[in-house]
Design an enzyme around this catalytic site. Structure first.
Site, PDB file in Angstrom:
ATOM      1  N   MET A 129       0.800  -1.220   0.000  1.00 54.15           N
ATOM      2  CA  MET A 129       0.000   0.000   0.000  1.00 54.15           C
ATOM      3  C   MET A 129       0.835   1.274   0.000  1.00 54.15           C
ATOM      4  O   MET A 129       0.780   2.101  -0.882  1.00 54.15           O
ATOM      5  CB  MET A 129      -0.821   0.078   1.295  1.00 54.15           C
ATOM      6  CG  MET A 129      -2.119  -0.612   1.292  1.00 54.15           C
ATOM      7  SD  MET A 129      -3.238   0.054   0.054  1.00 54.15           S
ATOM      8  CE  MET A 129      -4.518  -1.176   0.180  1.00 54.15           C
ATOM      9  N   LYS A 130       1.616   1.361   1.089  1.00 49.43           N
ATOM     10  CA  LYS A 130       2.323   2.589   1.400  1.00 49.43           C
ATOM     11  C   LYS A 130       3.307   3.001   0.322  1.00 49.43           C
ATOM     12  O   LYS A 130       3.488   4.186   0.031  1.00 49.43           O
ATOM     13  CB  LYS A 130       3.071   2.355   2.724  1.00 49.43           C
ATOM     14  CG  LYS A 130       3.720   3.556   3.301  1.00 49.43           C
ATOM     15  CD  LYS A 130       4.095   3.272   4.763  1.00 49.43           C
ATOM     16  CE  LYS A 130       5.608   3.378   4.956  1.00 49.43           C
ATOM     17  NZ  LYS A 130       6.026   3.037   6.316  1.00 49.43           N
ATOM     18  N   GLY A 131       3.926   1.999  -0.292  1.00 48.30           N
ATOM     19  CA  GLY A 131       4.890   2.311  -1.327  1.00 48.30           C
ATOM     20  C   GLY A 131       6.168   2.869  -0.781  1.00 48.30           C
ATOM     21  O   GLY A 131       6.612   2.486   0.298  1.00 48.30           O
TER      22      GLY A 131
END
Ligand code: B12
Ligand code: B12
Ligand SMILES: Cc1ncc(COP(=O)(O)O)c(C=O)c1O
Ligand SMILES: Cc1ncc(COP(=O)(O)O)c(C=O)c1O
Lengths: 249, 519, 249, 519
Positions: free
Chosen positions: A129-131
């Site tokens: 998600m966060k990358g």
């Protein structure tokens, strides 16, 4: 200043001066003989004007050197061909848009850090998600179904999972390179992929700090990504590669 | 000092919450044993060596008593010893060869069991006490360092090469040598045996390797007039066994964390919690300091954002350690210089964190880890940032400075890398020697505010952890952004609830001699 | 660990692994081609397992590299003969005592930093009262009559002064080595000394941060001294050299 | 800030003594002129270029008026100009060819002389004013740097190569580019002409080289949206001429010291004192900042012992500069990080000195020089110490940070050396950005005490210098441990007492427009 790309030399403070800095340790006690040995070694490497800028006693009969010299070697840069990932680099939005348009379904991507390698940060940067550095990871992409299996995943488990979930692409991360462990793990992965008969269907991608595209292609992957990669780079490649494979769009 | 104008109440409160968090888990620990706890007990009773298949004898014995873990392995073993009169090793060999069946022995009366236990434990316990005495004597004789102890690692995979590297590092100025373990040893449910020469990413931790390295460091230490401390990893699936081996061979320090195995090696949490308690009691008994692994959190989490997870975990680790009878002076709680150096005022943020830990843990040596995550192949930049790290280490009086290598992102350290790292630390720490007492942080300034904020967030985080319980918090990914299921991970099968018949003579010793929670 | 002195290689973390660190700049824009060029160059120098640890864009079409590799060259240390100053090193007190005993008069020593070189700190360290690192300079020696003419002294002036004052030894300092300026200055000095006919009488000594005994002897001096020299080293050499020349003691 | 708890009285007193020291010499200066002052005047009147033998025309004219220096060269030159109607260059050429004999001209009435002077000066003075305007505009448009300006040198000997190096350095982040002069140019009693491509140790300072470099830096500065400052050396036997050339070509800063030439280039002291005054007035008129050279003292003297000589000299340099109409904001007074880094608390001693200078010279930018003397070929150590130096620079708000090179003891900087130096400074200064306002020095601590001691010793030293007079103090070796005889050194023959007939139209301009001592 005209640079002859067929005969490129290092640049210290003038074109073609060939200046190079070296440092190394010799297993000989620190004295003038050691210094002479360091110079001779540098000369064997093809250096002229060799200067030992610094010599330090590491104890136990070892000596550390800082050396400067001018190399007599040249390299033909004009003729170097480096395989590159040729697909365009889309943004997060473009990637999703194109997948929707071309495939009309989510692309399924499975990834892991394989073999004995326990470094997850790299693959997480691409997939979670966060990358990474304000670039979303694949899990966040509405048109990608991304699964990150984590680290120390055996090649076989990763491939079986990919097959079971009809993955379009498999992402492999390799960080540890000591004793060529990445080469062994990656070679085994490709062999397995072939024996499972998925080599031609799935887009196989490898990444890691010491991975580049050339190495990846040599090992039988479709692409390789190094430091500074973001999810959109990989996603761009996957969608274009799948498009070509399926003869779409 | 109280340079940071911290609210002492908040620190006490945070510590109190951490204690309740640890005690909650401690209740579970008290009721359970594990296969490696029992093997440790066997080792302390004198079992050592391997069989023809290179299986360690403690494992052989444990395997034969499979299914009876909840009773502890000591009673059947001691019964057989009492009956046969064999020493620990001979008895284990007989068990291995099938000559003796431990499960089929006639019981003997408790008095004899206790006497046998005492007799069999004595040589090992005496040796450990003697090792402790030697260590304390030598350290007491050392002149003060006036700076953090310089800690470097060796990791060739070959103990003989390691010995050479370690001696050179000591000569170059290292105070502490850690031998990195072979990758994945932590996942072995046994401890390998003998002098090992092939290890990937590091060298196997074996008692024999410990012995060799200890002798080498004593040797070079004598030559240098300093005591060179030796470190290994009481971590993974064999935490307490490695502690016991280290106790016997006079290791001085152990990487030993109450949660690292769970988070970073996916070892089951029940297993780890039990193991860490026993292993720490062994450390406490042997006078071995421990290093905790909070620095690792900042390799997966962001160091600015997740500073509270580090401090919270340090406080929890502290409580578990106190429950094991370790004293604050033996706790090198972990933290790290892992903020991206290019962030504005990153140095001041690091300074605030290091100073905060210093104030929250005034007696604790603290283990300060170098920048790693944001290091690249730019060896010059890394060398420079390591200098800033060394500066903060000296400034805030860290106990143990794990030296950064200029080739951090490239390879495991070369001889010259380690040399340059030691020179870096010596130069910087000496050049800023008194800076800690010379500088006052501006009241209400960036450093104070940052430290206070981290403390506030830590307290809030601990309260959330208390509410959900530590195990569920770990499951939810509170630490290092890693989620671990309670029943997941390796080694759960090696945990057993203690039965009413449970007996462990080493625990009796600990109960007598340590200020630890022993039930 | 057995080191074969006839075939010595650099030591990274294992004997004969040949590990060397290099850094240099190539006049090509920072991209994968440049990285490949850096690798090829290192291979031409005889490196195996070449890794570009770091690449940085210097702008204007230049790229800086940090490279690690394993050299395939070895050096025969056993056969290296480095000429060394063979005289013993006496202390300040011993030097004075011996001069008194052997010569019964002060030795006359004249020194300067010659040619266009304006660095005085080195020659001052050897000659001035104060000396260097708590080692007295020659001016302090009761049995040495030392004169430091300073810097940027033409060779001819120095030699004339030495002749006029019947010097036993002349000390020359050379610090700047760019464009081999020290070689030119020192060569001229020796030629002049010969033409003045004092070459065989006076002890001629050169020193400086990039000077060593071998170089000095090659250029025709009696001795050369590098970094870390103290006055007593030079004085020891001078007195022994003069003793031999004069067939004394 | 007054962080150091310095006694303000002592600072004022030291400044007052320095003023008296300078004024004593100023009396001599006021009564004398020099050949280069007169050549400068000719240049400002429009004389430029060389004859067939590459002799600069200002020198040609001056040579023809040999013996009449005390009258100033302007009167005969202007007389001829008025009589012949020739422009400055044509007139000079005619003089060179022997077509005109300056010594044999009929006088013209003073009014015409003044008009001619005004007419001939105007284009040069206008150009200088325009250059000043452009500089001020561009600098005003810059965003604040928030750290010392980063100063690097180029020194290839070839102006075309220098230009490339300078552009690259600017792109890499340098704010200020100094072109090092060819070794021994300072000893030439003329300024070479044209674009030069061969210089040993550096590149000749010529007006044409200035122009080329200025254009290149304006170019790259525009591309980068920053104003890149250009520096050269108004130093040596042609101090004022180089200032004038720099004024015309918009150099922004000059190495320009009242005593450096005496001490380090053995230039006669009478000559130097006169030259520095005139050259500084040119700088003041042109808005060019100056850098003084006290850092050099620490290459021959010990930095711990001789700190007072640095501060004393800075104060003297300041007074001479004020006498020339320079303002404090234009004074980058020199000092350096030259204490042996291995000395205990060397960093704190450096910090004390840098903070002391900051407090004694609150408005002055200060020029901070990097460690050089104790640097060796150990590039890693040097890089690290440069980091500490950069830290102190940011901490104490230095104006100009001359970046240290990791190859200090090895060679003049490579492209990559400069790059690494800039990265070092940027990283460190940003990481410690606000440290100056975050830290308070402990009252009565090592830093304060050191600063106070240096101030006390400086005051005592200045008093001794006042007692003996500056010239005799220099003769006695007070600065840099170098002794220079009053009548020794180069260039004394180029000094003359002003006669009653002395006339210099540029001085008139300065008298009108500058707040300087002009008599
Ligand atoms: C963090 C870290 C750890 C953490 C890992 C935590 C975790 N959960 O990942 C911990 C502390 C556990 C650890 C342990 C070990 N580590 Co480690 N570790 C590092 C460290 C400091 C940073 C790595 C990192 O997170 N980088 C940040 C990420 C974002 O960068 P990245 O991985 O390059 O990923 C980017 C690209 O490469 C790319 N990418 C990566 N993967 C993929 C995959 C795909 C498909 C794509 C498209 C792109 C891609 O995209 C990412 C984003 O741009 C490095 C040193 C360093 N500074 O590089 C050492 C390092 C990698 N570790 C090393 C070693 C040796 C170990 C150990 C073996 C040490 C030991 N003996 O105990 C252990 C064991 C681990 C094992 N079995 O593998 C060595 C490897 C040497 C080598 N080249 O072989 C290094 C270089 C340190 C060193 N100098 O020795 N380590
Ligand atoms: C101080 C210094 C200066 C001072 C000199 C002041 C003075 N009065 O001496 C100043 C600022 C004036 C200066 C100017 C220049 N310098 Co300068 N300077 C240095 C510096 C920083 C230190 C040198 C020093 O004092 N070392 C300390 C002494 C004690 O060491 P040492 O000289 O090695 O001496 C010892 C031994 O070598 C030996 N020894 C030396 N001489 C002798 C003689 C005898 C007979 C014996 C027995 C032994 C002996 O004994 C000594 C004690 O152990 C060096 C960089 C460095 N860190 O090395 C650059 C350096 C030497 N300078 C350099 C340059 C280029 C210059 C300039 C040309 C720069 C310019 N373009 O303006 C100018 C011009 C000088 C000229 N015409 O020669 C370069 C030389 C490069 C090269 N190898 O060619 C250096 C290396 C800096 C650099 N990286 O560019 N410099
Ligand atoms: C507490 C702790 N244990 C163990 C390790 C690593 O050990 P292993 O890889 O052998 O599990 C670390 C490393 O950082 C640690 O901090
Ligand atoms: C004030 C001043 N002028 C000049 C120089 C050097 O110039 P040159 O060698 O050209 O005299 C320096 C060098 O440090 C200096 O500080």
């Amino acid at each position: 200043m005209e640079i002859d790309l067929k005969r490129v030399k290092p640049y210290g403070d003038a074109l073609n001066d060939g200046a190079v800095q070296l440092s190394f340790t010799l297993p000989v006690p620190s004295d003038e003989r050691a210094e002479e040995a360091a110079k001779q070694l540098a000369r064997k490497m093809g250096f002229r004007d060799v200067g030992v800028a610094h010599r330090n006693d590491l104890g136990d009969g070892f000596t550390f050197f800082v050396v400067y010299g001018r190399t007599s070697h040249v390299v033909n840069v004009a003729d170097i061909e480096v395989p590159k990932v040729e697909t365009p680099r889309y943004s997060y939005y473009e990637v999703n848009e194109r997948i929707e348009k071309i495939f009309g379904r989510k692309l399924v991507v499975v990834g892991a850090c394989t073999g004995s390698d326990a470094h997850t940060v790299g693959i997480d940067a691409i997939m979670n998600m966060k990358g990474y550095n304000q670039h979303y990871g694949l899990e966040r992409y509405p048109w990608v179904e991304a699964t990150n299996l984590g680290s120390q995943v055996p090649n076989e488990d990763l491939l079986r999972y990919a097959i079971d979930h009809e993955a379009d692409a498999v992402l492999v991360s390799q960080v540890v390179t000591a004793k060529d462990s990445h080469i062994h793990t990656l070679t085994e992965f490709i062999e397995l992929a072939e024996s499972f008969g998925v080599r031609d269907r799935m887009t196989l991608v490898v990444g890691g700090p010491r991975i580049n595209h050339r190495l990846a292609v040599e090992l039988g992957f479709d692409a390789g990504f190094g430091p500074g990669t973001y999810a959109e780079h990989v996603a761009s490649f996957i969608l274009e590669d799948q498009r070509k494979r399926l003869g779409m769009g | 000092m109280s340079q940071l104008q911290l609210d002492r109440e908040k620190i006490s409160e945070a510590r109190a919450v951490a204690k309740r968090i640890a005690d909650d888990v401690q209740a579970y620990i008290n009721r359970h044993t594990t296969v490696t706890i029992e093997r440790t007990t066997l080792r302390l009773l004198g079992v050592r060596g391997v069989n023809d298949e290179m299986e360690p004898l403690p494992n052989v014995v444990a395997d034969r008593l499979h299914g009876r873990l909840g009773d502890g392995l000591s009673l059947p073993f001691l019964t057989a010893a009492a009956r046969t009169g064999l020493d620990a090793v001979s008895l284990s060999r007989a068990v291995d060869e099938g000559a003796i069946d431990l499960t089929g022995m006639e019981p003997v009366e408790p008095g004899r069991i206790h006497d046998t236990a005492e007799r069999m434990l004595r040589p090992q316990l005496e040796r450990i006490r003697e090792m402790r005495r030697i260590r304390e004597e030598r350290i007491a004789a050392e002149p003060p360092h006036g700076r953090p102890l310089l800690y470097v690692i060796v990791a060739t995979g070959n103990i003989h090469e390691d010995v050479l590297q370690a001696r050179r590092a000591a000569r170059q100025g290292a105070d502490i040598i850690a031998v990195i373990r072979a990758t994945a040893q932590s996942l072995l449910d046994y401890v390998p045996y003998g002098h090992t020469t092939e290890g990937f990413g590091g060298t196997y931790a074996t008692q024999e390797n410990f012995e060799l390295m200890r002798a080498a460091l004593d040797d070079v230490g004598e030559e240098l007039g300093r005591y060179i401390r030796l470190v290994n990893y009481a971590s993974g699936l064999c935490m307490p066994e490695i502690s016991a081996m280290g106790a016997l061979e006079r290791l001085d320090m152990m990487l030993n964390d109450s949660m690292y195995g769970i988070l970073f090696r996916d070892i089951n949490m029940y297993r780890t919690f039990c193991d860490q308690h026993f292993s720490r009691m062994v450390n406490a008994f042997a006078g071995i300091s421990i290093n905790t692994g909070e620095d690792n959190y900042l390799t997966t989490s962001d160091a600015v954002e997740a500073a509270d997870t580090v401090l919270a975990s340090d406080l929890i680790n502290e409580q578990f350690a106190l429950n094991s009878g370790l004293t604050p002076k033996m706790l090198c709680l972990g933290h790290a210089y892992e903020i991206k150096p290019e962030i504005e005022n990153s140095f001041l943020l690091e300074l605030a964190m290091a100073a905060l830990l210093r104030e929250v843990f005034p007696e604790h040596p603290l283990k300060y880890m170098p920048p790693t995550k944001h290091m690249t192949g730019d060896i010059f930049r890394t060398f420079l940032v390591n200098g800033l790290f060394n500066l903060v280490g000296q400034w805030t009086g860290q106990g143990v400075q794990l030296l950064g290598m200029l080739t951090e992102a490239i390879h495991t350290p070369f001889l010259q890398d380690r040399y340059l790292a030691i020179r870096n630390a010596e130069l910087v720490m000496n050049a800023v020697k008194s800076i800690g007492s010379e500088m006052i942080f501006r009241p209400g300034g960036l450093v104070q505010t940052r430290a206070q904020t981290v403390l506030d967030r830590t307290l809030a985080l601990l309260r959330r952890v208390e509410e959900n319980g530590l195990m569920d918090s770990i499951a939810a990914g509170v630490f290092a952004e890693v989620k671990r299921a309670k029943n997941g991970g390796k080694g759960l099968s090696g945990v057993a609830a203690k039965t009413d018949a449970y007996y462990n003579p080493v625990l009796d010793v600990f109960a007598r001699e340590l200020d630890a929670v022993v039930e």
